[in-house]
Design a protein around this motif. Structure first.
Motif, short mmCIF file in Angstrom:
data_model
loop_
_atom_site.label_atom_id
_atom_site.label_comp_id
_atom_site.label_asym_id
_atom_site.label_seq_id
_atom_site.Cartn_x
_atom_site.Cartn_y
_atom_site.Cartn_z
N THR A 1 0.87 -1.17 0.00
CA THR A 1 0.00 0.00 0.00
C THR A 1 0.91 1.22 0.00
N TYR A 2 0.73 2.11 -0.98
CA TYR A 2 1.57 3.31 -1.05
C TYR A 2 1.11 4.33 -0.02
N PRO A 3 2.01 5.26 0.36
CA PRO A 3 1.66 6.27 1.38
C PRO A 3 0.39 7.06 1.04
N ASN A 4 0.06 7.18 -0.27
CA ASN A 4 -1.17 7.90 -0.65
C ASN A 4 -2.42 7.04 -0.51
N GLY A 5 -2.25 5.81 0.02
CA GLY A 5 -3.40 4.95 0.27
C GLY A 5 -3.73 3.99 -0.86
N VAL A 6 -3.03 4.08 -2.00
CA VAL A 6 -3.32 3.15 -3.11
C VAL A 6 -2.86 1.74 -2.71
N HIS A 7 -3.82 0.83 -2.75
CA HIS A 7 -3.53 -0.56 -2.41
C HIS A 7 -3.10 -1.27 -3.70
N SER B 1 -2.73 -1.71 -17.47
CA SER B 1 -2.13 -0.63 -16.71
C SER B 1 -2.75 -0.56 -15.31
N GLY B 2 -1.91 -0.40 -14.31
CA GLY B 2 -2.41 -0.22 -12.94
C GLY B 2 -2.65 -1.50 -12.16
N CYS B 3 -2.27 -2.65 -12.73
CA CYS B 3 -2.43 -3.94 -12.04
C CYS B 3 -1.39 -4.17 -10.95
N GLY B 4 -0.37 -3.33 -10.94
CA GLY B 4 0.69 -3.51 -9.95
C GLY B 4 1.90 -4.27 -10.47
N LYS B 5 2.02 -4.39 -11.78
CA LYS B 5 3.14 -5.16 -12.36
C LYS B 5 4.50 -4.52 -12.02
N SER B 6 4.58 -3.20 -12.23
CA SER B 6 5.86 -2.52 -11.94
C SER B 6 6.16 -2.54 -10.45
N THR B 7 5.13 -2.37 -9.65
CA THR B 7 5.32 -2.44 -8.21
C THR B 7 5.89 -3.79 -7.82
P1 ADP Z 1 1.35 -1.40 -13.64
O1 ADP Z 1 2.85 -1.55 -13.75
O2 ADP Z 1 0.63 -2.70 -13.77
O3 ADP Z 1 0.80 -0.35 -14.55
P2 ADP Z 1 1.91 -0.08 -11.11
O4 ADP Z 1 2.63 -1.02 -10.22
O5 ADP Z 1 2.70 0.97 -11.80
O6 ADP Z 1 1.03 -0.92 -12.14
O7 ADP Z 1 0.78 0.65 -10.28
C1 ADP Z 1 -0.19 -0.03 -9.47
C2 ADP Z 1 -1.02 1.00 -8.70
O8 ADP Z 1 -0.20 1.68 -7.76
C3 ADP Z 1 -1.60 2.10 -9.60
O9 ADP Z 1 -2.85 2.47 -9.07
C4 ADP Z 1 -0.62 3.24 -9.45
O10 ADP Z 1 -1.23 4.48 -9.66
C5 ADP Z 1 -0.13 3.07 -8.03
N1 ADP Z 1 1.25 3.51 -7.83
C6 ADP Z 1 2.35 3.06 -8.48
N2 ADP Z 1 3.46 3.64 -8.01
C7 ADP Z 1 3.06 4.49 -7.03
C8 ADP Z 1 3.73 5.38 -6.15
N3 ADP Z 1 5.07 5.51 -6.16
N4 ADP Z 1 3.01 6.09 -5.28
C9 ADP Z 1 1.67 5.96 -5.25
N5 ADP Z 1 0.95 5.14 -6.04
C10 ADP Z 1 1.64 4.41 -6.92
#
Ligand code: ADP
Ligand code: ADP
Length: 221
Positions: A10-16, A37-43
């Motif tokens: 969970t990011y500090p801005n609350g995004v799970h 996009s937004g599935c959390g792959k990069s995370t």
């Molecule tokens: P993907 O690679 O599948 O597009 P991400 O891992 O980039 O997905 O993002 C997953 C979710 O986390 C998205 O809702 C994105 O906006 C959010 N997110 C990603 N990086 C950050 C960050 N550094 N701070 C806050 N929210 C983030």
């Protein structure tokens, strides 16, 4: 073996961004992580790379906790991220500071050889085509001979011809490296996932979870 146990983020801005990710990847396996996009792959990749910390959960490689960047894990990003003021060889050797010069030279030469760019050691990044620059970034990630190579949409900035060429290069490098490294390729392109992977992990968003896993029956040499 790379093991992800109950990974959440969970990011500090609350995004799970991630919830309850369980994944086991064997040495030498090629896994594609597929999702929109937004599935959390990069995370997920950043957590495996030790560039960010999961909460909860843990990432282990052969039983050792990965809590920070580690030379057993190499990363390739969408853009090559080469330093423009360093030569190709210096870029590839960037992570080898601390090793002796002769050893550094040998590892750099070997890594450039493996991506087919031995003749580009002394040129500047701006002299490379887009595909060549991405091959240099693969060489840079391979230079420490990592067990795991993470690739975050490595081909999506390239034109279709260069993309196919680079996919071939990547599979060739993988097949010629002993032992074969584990590859984890993040992509939103299902064709790419099918071409590259032994297994496709499909993710879905809000929060990022594993939706399904598909074994691809590939006939590899
Ligand atoms: P993907 O690679 O599948 O597009 P991400 O891992 O980039 O997905 O993002 C997953 C979710 O986390 C998205 O809702 C994105 O906006 C959010 N997110 C990603 N990086 C950050 C960050 N550094 N701070 C806050 N929210 C983030
Ligand atoms: P692409 O269009 O596939 O990205 P380019 O047309 O940029 O490739 O490059 C094709 C070839 O020309 C490559 O071998 C590259 O190394 C070489 N090249 C491109 N730009 C330069 C430059 N400024 N100086 C020297 N060689 C270059």
């Amino acid at each position: 073996m790379l093991a992800l146990d109950n990974i959440g983020k969970t990011y500090p801005n609350g995004v799970h961004a991630l919830d309850g990710i369980e994944l086991r990847v064997d040495l030498g396996e090629i896994v594609a992580v597929l999702g929109g996009s937004g599935c959390g792959k990069s995370t997920l990749l950043r957590l495996i790379a030790g560039l960010d910390r999961p909460d909860p959960g843990r990432v282990t490689l052969d039983g050792t906790d990965m809590n920070g960047p580690h030379e057993k894990i190499g990363v390739v990003f969408q853009e090559p991220r080469l330093l423009p003021w360093l030569s190709v060889a210096q870029n590839v050797g960037f992570g080898l500071r601390g090793k002796r010069l002769a050893e550094r030279r040998r590892l750099i030469e070997d890594a450039l050889q493996r991506v087919g760019l031995a003749d580009k050691a002394d040129v500047w990044p701006r002299e490379l085509s887009g595909g060549q620059a991405q091959r240099v970034s693969i060489a840079r990630a391979l230079v420490t001979r990592p067990e795991v190579l993470l690739l975050d949409e490595p081909f999506s900035a390239l034109d279709a011809f260069t993309r196919i060429d680079l996919q071939d290069h990547l599979l060739h490098v993988w097949a010629q490296t002993h032992p074969r490294p584990t590859l984890i390729v993040v992509t939103h392109d299902i064709d790419e996932a099918i071409v590259l992977a032994d297994r496709i992990v499909i993710m879905r968003p809000h929060p990022g979870r594993v939706q399904a896993e598909i074994a691809v029956d590939l006939d590899r040499p």
